[in-house]
Design a protein around this motif. Structure first.
Motif, PDB file in Angstrom:
ATOM      1  N   GLU A 121       0.810  -1.224   0.000  1.00 38.07           N
ATOM      2  CA  GLU A 121       0.000   0.000   0.000  1.00 38.07           C
ATOM      3  C   GLU A 121       0.843   1.273   0.000  1.00 38.07           C
ATOM      4  O   GLU A 121       0.501   2.259  -0.637  1.00 38.07           O
ATOM      5  N   TYR A 122       1.967   1.250   0.713  1.00 38.71           N
ATOM      6  CA  TYR A 122       2.777   2.465   0.853  1.00 38.71           C
ATOM      7  C   TYR A 122       4.148   2.346   0.184  1.00 38.71           C
ATOM      8  O   TYR A 122       5.005   3.209   0.361  1.00 38.71           O
ATOM      9  N   ASP A 123       4.377   1.264  -0.571  1.00 38.71           N
ATOM     10  CA  ASP A 123       5.715   0.987  -1.097  1.00 38.71           C
ATOM     11  C   ASP A 123       6.280   2.113  -1.961  1.00 38.71           C
ATOM     12  O   ASP A 123       7.495   2.317  -1.994  1.00 38.71           O
ATOM     13  N   GLU A 124       5.434   2.838  -2.672  1.00 38.56           N
ATOM     14  CA  GLU A 124       5.962   3.861  -3.580  1.00 38.56           C
ATOM     15  C   GLU A 124       6.310   5.174  -2.878  1.00 38.56           C
ATOM     16  O   GLU A 124       6.826   6.095  -3.496  1.00 38.56           O
ATOM     17  N   ARG A 125       6.102   5.231  -1.569  1.00 34.89           N
ATOM     18  CA  ARG A 125       6.351   6.468  -0.821  1.00 34.89           C
ATOM     19  C   ARG A 125       7.842   6.706  -0.547  1.00 34.89           C
ATOM     20  O   ARG A 125       8.678   5.804  -0.638  1.00 34.89           O
ATOM     21  N   ALA A 126       8.138   7.939  -0.146  1.00 34.74           N
ATOM     22  CA  ALA A 126       9.435   8.245   0.453  1.00 34.74           C
ATOM     23  C   ALA A 126       9.485   7.565   1.817  1.00 34.74           C
ATOM     24  O   ALA A 126       8.449   7.137   2.346  1.00 34.74           O
ATOM     25  N   ALA A 127      10.664   7.445   2.405  1.00 37.98           N
ATOM     26  CA  ALA A 127      10.816   6.707   3.659  1.00 37.98           C
ATOM     27  C   ALA A 127      11.416   7.573   4.754  1.00 37.98           C
ATOM     28  O   ALA A 127      12.268   8.427   4.494  1.00 37.98           O
ATOM     29  N   VAL A 128      10.957   7.337   5.977  1.00 38.82           N
ATOM     30  CA  VAL A 128      11.552   7.947   7.167  1.00 38.82           C
ATOM     31  C   VAL A 128      12.138   6.814   7.995  1.00 38.82           C
ATOM     32  O   VAL A 128      11.426   5.880   8.373  1.00 38.82           O
ATOM     33  N   GLU A 226       1.362  11.593   3.782  1.00 43.31           N
ATOM     34  CA  GLU A 226       0.911  12.558   2.776  1.00 43.31           C
ATOM     35  C   GLU A 226      -0.398  13.183   3.228  1.00 43.31           C
ATOM     36  O   GLU A 226      -1.109  12.644   4.085  1.00 43.31           O
ATOM     37  N   ALA A 227      -0.724  14.312   2.632  1.00 41.92           N
ATOM     38  CA  ALA A 227      -1.915  15.060   3.036  1.00 41.92           C
ATOM     39  C   ALA A 227      -3.188  14.226   2.905  1.00 41.92           C
ATOM     40  O   ALA A 227      -4.143  14.391   3.661  1.00 41.92           O
ATOM     41  N   THR A 228      -3.185  13.301   1.956  1.00 45.88           N
ATOM     42  CA  THR A 228      -4.387  12.495   1.701  1.00 45.88           C
ATOM     43  C   THR A 228      -4.583  11.382   2.725  1.00 45.88           C
ATOM     44  O   THR A 228      -5.605  10.688   2.688  1.00 45.88           O
ATOM     45  N   ASP A 229      -3.626  11.205   3.640  1.00 52.25           N
ATOM     46  CA  ASP A 229      -3.727  10.113   4.602  1.00 52.25           C
ATOM     47  C   ASP A 229      -4.701  10.396   5.746  1.00 52.25           C
ATOM     48  O   ASP A 229      -5.124   9.488   6.442  1.00 52.25           O
ATOM     49  N   HIS A 230      -5.015  11.656   5.982  1.00 48.39           N
ATOM     50  CA  HIS A 230      -5.986  12.058   7.000  1.00 48.39           C
ATOM     51  C   HIS A 230      -5.648  11.494   8.379  1.00 48.39           C
ATOM     52  O   HIS A 230      -6.492  10.882   9.040  1.00 48.39           O
ATOM     53  N   ILE A 231      -4.426  11.679   8.802  1.00 44.77           N
ATOM     54  CA  ILE A 231      -4.031  11.301  10.159  1.00 44.77           C
ATOM     55  C   ILE A 231      -4.157  12.550  11.030  1.00 44.77           C
ATOM     56  O   ILE A 231      -3.271  13.405  11.046  1.00 44.77           O
ATOM     57  N   GLU A 232      -5.265  12.675  11.705  1.00 43.14           N
ATOM     58  CA  GLU A 232      -5.490  13.852  12.546  1.00 43.14           C
ATOM     59  C   GLU A 232      -4.915  13.599  13.937  1.00 43.14           C
ATOM     60  O   GLU A 232      -5.142  12.548  14.531  1.00 43.14           O
ATOM     61  N   VAL A 233      -4.177  14.585  14.430  1.00 38.09           N
ATOM     62  CA  VAL A 233      -3.591  14.488  15.763  1.00 38.09           C
ATOM     63  C   VAL A 233      -4.054  15.702  16.566  1.00 38.09           C
ATOM     64  O   VAL A 233      -3.493  16.793  16.428  1.00 38.09           O
ATOM     65  N   PRO A 234      -5.093  15.540  17.394  1.00 42.20           N
ATOM     66  CA  PRO A 234      -5.589  16.673  18.188  1.00 42.20           C
ATOM     67  C   PRO A 234      -4.507  17.220  19.111  1.00 42.20           C
ATOM     68  O   PRO A 234      -3.678  16.463  19.643  1.00 42.20           O
ATOM     69  N   ALA A 285       8.329  19.319  11.005  1.00 46.00           N
ATOM     70  CA  ALA A 285       9.000  18.074  10.620  1.00 46.00           C
ATOM     71  C   ALA A 285       8.685  16.962  11.618  1.00 46.00           C
ATOM     72  O   ALA A 285       8.453  15.806  11.227  1.00 46.00           O
ATOM     73  N   ALA A 286       8.666  17.291  12.908  1.00 48.58           N
ATOM     74  CA  ALA A 286       8.360  16.293  13.934  1.00 48.58           C
ATOM     75  C   ALA A 286       6.922  15.794  13.803  1.00 48.58           C
ATOM     76  O   ALA A 286       6.645  14.601  13.958  1.00 48.58           O
ATOM     77  N   MET A 287       5.997  16.682  13.488  1.00 41.75           N
ATOM     78  CA  MET A 287       4.602  16.286  13.315  1.00 41.75           C
ATOM     79  C   MET A 287       4.451  15.348  12.118  1.00 41.75           C
ATOM     80  O   MET A 287       3.672  14.388  12.155  1.00 41.75           O
ATOM     81  N   ALA A 288       5.202  15.615  11.055  1.00 41.53           N
ATOM     82  CA  ALA A 288       5.135  14.750   9.861  1.00 41.53           C
ATOM     83  C   ALA A 288       5.607  13.340  10.201  1.00 41.53           C
ATOM     84  O   ALA A 288       5.011  12.348   9.770  1.00 41.53           O
ATOM     85  N   VAL A 289       6.693  13.234  10.980  1.00 40.61           N
ATOM     86  CA  VAL A 289       7.202  11.918  11.372  1.00 40.61           C
ATOM     87  C   VAL A 289       6.219  11.226  12.317  1.00 40.61           C
ATOM     88  O   VAL A 289       5.962  10.020  12.205  1.00 40.61           O
ATOM     89  N   LEU A 290       5.655  11.982  13.252  1.00 42.60           N
ATOM     90  CA  LEU A 290       4.662  11.418  14.166  1.00 42.60           C
ATOM     91  C   LEU A 290       3.469  10.867  13.386  1.00 42.60           C
ATOM     92  O   LEU A 290       2.996   9.747  13.636  1.00 42.60           O
ATOM     93  N   GLN A 291       2.984  11.631  12.431  1.00 43.40           N
ATOM     94  CA  GLN A 291       1.863  11.177  11.619  1.00 43.40           C
ATOM     95  C   GLN A 291       2.227   9.921  10.827  1.00 43.40           C
ATOM     96  O   GLN A 291       1.404   9.015  10.664  1.00 43.40           O
ATOM     97  N   LEU A 295       0.411   6.423  11.133  1.00 42.28           N
ATOM     98  CA  LEU A 295      -0.132   5.777   9.933  1.00 42.28           C
ATOM     99  C   LEU A 295       0.245   4.301   9.909  1.00 42.28           C
ATOM    100  O   LEU A 295      -0.591   3.435   9.632  1.00 42.28           O
ATOM    101  N   VAL A 296       1.510   4.002  10.200  1.00 43.45           N
ATOM    102  CA  VAL A 296       1.971   2.612  10.237  1.00 43.45           C
ATOM    103  C   VAL A 296       1.260   1.848  11.351  1.00 43.45           C
ATOM    104  O   VAL A 296       0.855   0.701  11.180  1.00 43.45           O
ATOM    105  N   LEU A 297       1.091   2.506  12.511  1.00 49.47           N
ATOM    106  CA  LEU A 297       0.406   1.870  13.635  1.00 49.47           C
ATOM    107  C   LEU A 297      -1.020   1.499  13.247  1.00 49.47           C
ATOM    108  O   LEU A 297      -1.499   0.395  13.536  1.00 49.47           O
ATOM    109  N   ARG A 298      -1.704   2.426  12.565  1.00 48.00           N
ATOM    110  CA  ARG A 298      -3.064   2.152  12.120  1.00 48.00           C
ATOM    111  C   ARG A 298      -3.084   0.989  11.127  1.00 48.00           C
ATOM    112  O   ARG A 298      -3.944   0.107  11.198  1.00 48.00           O
ATOM    113  N   HIS A 299      -2.096   0.993  10.213  1.00 47.55           N
ATOM    114  CA  HIS A 299      -2.013  -0.075   9.215  1.00 47.55           C
ATOM    115  C   HIS A 299      -1.767  -1.425   9.888  1.00 47.55           C
ATOM    116  O   HIS A 299      -2.349  -2.446   9.509  1.00 47.55           O
TER     117      HIS A 299
END
Length: 376
Positions: A121-128, A226-234, A285-291, A295-299
């Motif tokens: 599902e995420y193979d084509e993405r950039a990696a952290v 990515e923006a389309t992933d909709h990982i909201e972090v209140p 940058a930290a929020m992007a990594v957290l998201q 995302l992986v946790l949800r997956h």
């Protein structure tokens, strides 16, 4: 020495090419290329720099795939003609040249085949990627830094852009942890097979009695969110701490509270970032990594539910996935695939493509077996 079977080798190459072209779906790629070219030519493309970079990067990747496919097709025809010419004239030099080209072509087709196996599902993405030192004290911290260098060198060898986002230095030598980002198509698909526990066995350079030491480091790989992933972090679910950046650096390091630590309270995930000069940039940058990690946790949770429904499916990743032995012999061995080499220095210099490709093939086979068991 057995005579080289050109007919069989060329037939095998042509058959593999057809399989690759079918798996990559050349018609789809051409359609995607046309759509991306239209997007790239839009007058207001660069009004949104991030989106523009994404479009142009994807277009470049699609064009590269099509170019490689066409090149492979042409090379098969060319080498077939070369063999015919060599046979007609009984020219050993031409036939030797043809054999060398067939062998190169087979290797290139093997490399292209890897692309078709990265269908997650995420193979084509950039990696952290995050590397953490484990058991082994100062040797483990040094090992973690060796792995960081190995992956950065691997990125450089492949022409990928690598950016170290955060580094926590150990007191005596090496690093406690480091996080870096690889911006390249399918970076996650490739590097995700590197996730797990790595083990180093060597004579410790930090032991005055020259004793053998075993140390460990953990490698975590997540796809870039990515923006389309909709990982909201209140905001209510995170705690943000700021502090002075540490480690080597220019003016401003250790003098301003630019470094950021974000703790996700529900999961306990902690992300630190200090690479950027401003606190705002480090927080983003930290929020992007957290998201990405959420995302992986949800997956993983979704996959766990599917696994429970399907029953007990093997193909789990073991904790220890690779050993690097520098004493009493030289050997790097992947414990899942069995791939190994005695060229340890080359590996630490970033020559790990064979390990990654073996890991991708292994993972694909595990997924195939798991899917077959689920269908039974």
């Amino acid at each position: 020495m057995a005579e080289f079977d050109f007919a069989q080798a060329i037939n095998d190459a042509r058959a593999k090419y057809e399989e690759i072209a079918l798996a990559l779906d050349t018609d789809r790629l051409r359609k995607e290329e046309h759509e991306l070219e239209v997007e790239a030519a839009a007058p207001g493309l660069w009004d949104d720099v991030e989106n523009a970079q994404k479009v142009t990067s994807k277009l470049s990747a699609v064009q590269s795939q099509l170019k490689h496919l066409q090149s492979a097709h042409n090379r098969i025809d060319d080498v077939e003609t070369l063999v015919e010419l060599g046979c007609e004239e009984d020219d050993e030099e031409t036939l030797a040249e043809a054999q060398a080209e067939v062998e190169r072509l087979q290797q290139d087709l093997d490399d292209m085949e890897i692309q078709t196996l990265m269908d997650g599902e995420y193979d084509e993405r950039a990696a952290v990627v995050t590397i953490r030192s484990g058991a082994g004290g100062v040797d483990a911290a040094d090992f973690a830094q060796m792995l960081l260098r190995m992956y950065v060198r691997w990125a450089e060898r492949n022409g990928y852009k690598a950016k170290v986002m955060d580094t926590s230095y150990a007191e005596e030598a090496g690093i406690k942890s480091a996080t870096f980002q690889i911006n390249a198509p399918y970076a996650y698909g490739r590097l995700s097979v590197e996730g797990g526990t790595h083990r180093l066995v060597r004579i410790s350079p930090f032991d005055n009695q020259d004793r053998r030491q075993t140390s460990f480091a953990a490698v975590e790989v997540v796809p870039l969110v990515e923006a389309t992933d909709h990982i909201e972090v209140p905001e209510s679910e995170i705690r943000v701490d700021t502090y002075c950046a540490s480690g080597p650096g220019g003016q401003g390091v250790n003098t301003t509270y630019s470094a950021v630590r974000i703790t996700h309270i529900p999961t306990g995930i902690v992300v630190t970032m200090q690479d950027e000069r401003s606190q705002i940039q480090n927080r983003a940058a930290a929020m992007a990594v957290l998201q990405s990690r959420l995302l992986v946790l949800r997956h993983e949770e979704e996959a766990k539910k599917k696994k429970e429904l399907a029953g007990d499916i093997k193909a789990s990743w073991g904790d220890q996935m690779r050993s690097y032995v520098l004493h009493p012999y030289q050997m790097v061995k992947d414990l899942r695939t069995g791939h190994e080499t005695s060229q340890t220095q080359a590996v630490f210099d970033g020559d790990i493509d064979d390990f990654i490709q073996a890991g991708i093939r292994w993972r694909h086979e595990q997924r195939r077996e798991a899917a077959a068991e689920a269908d039974e």
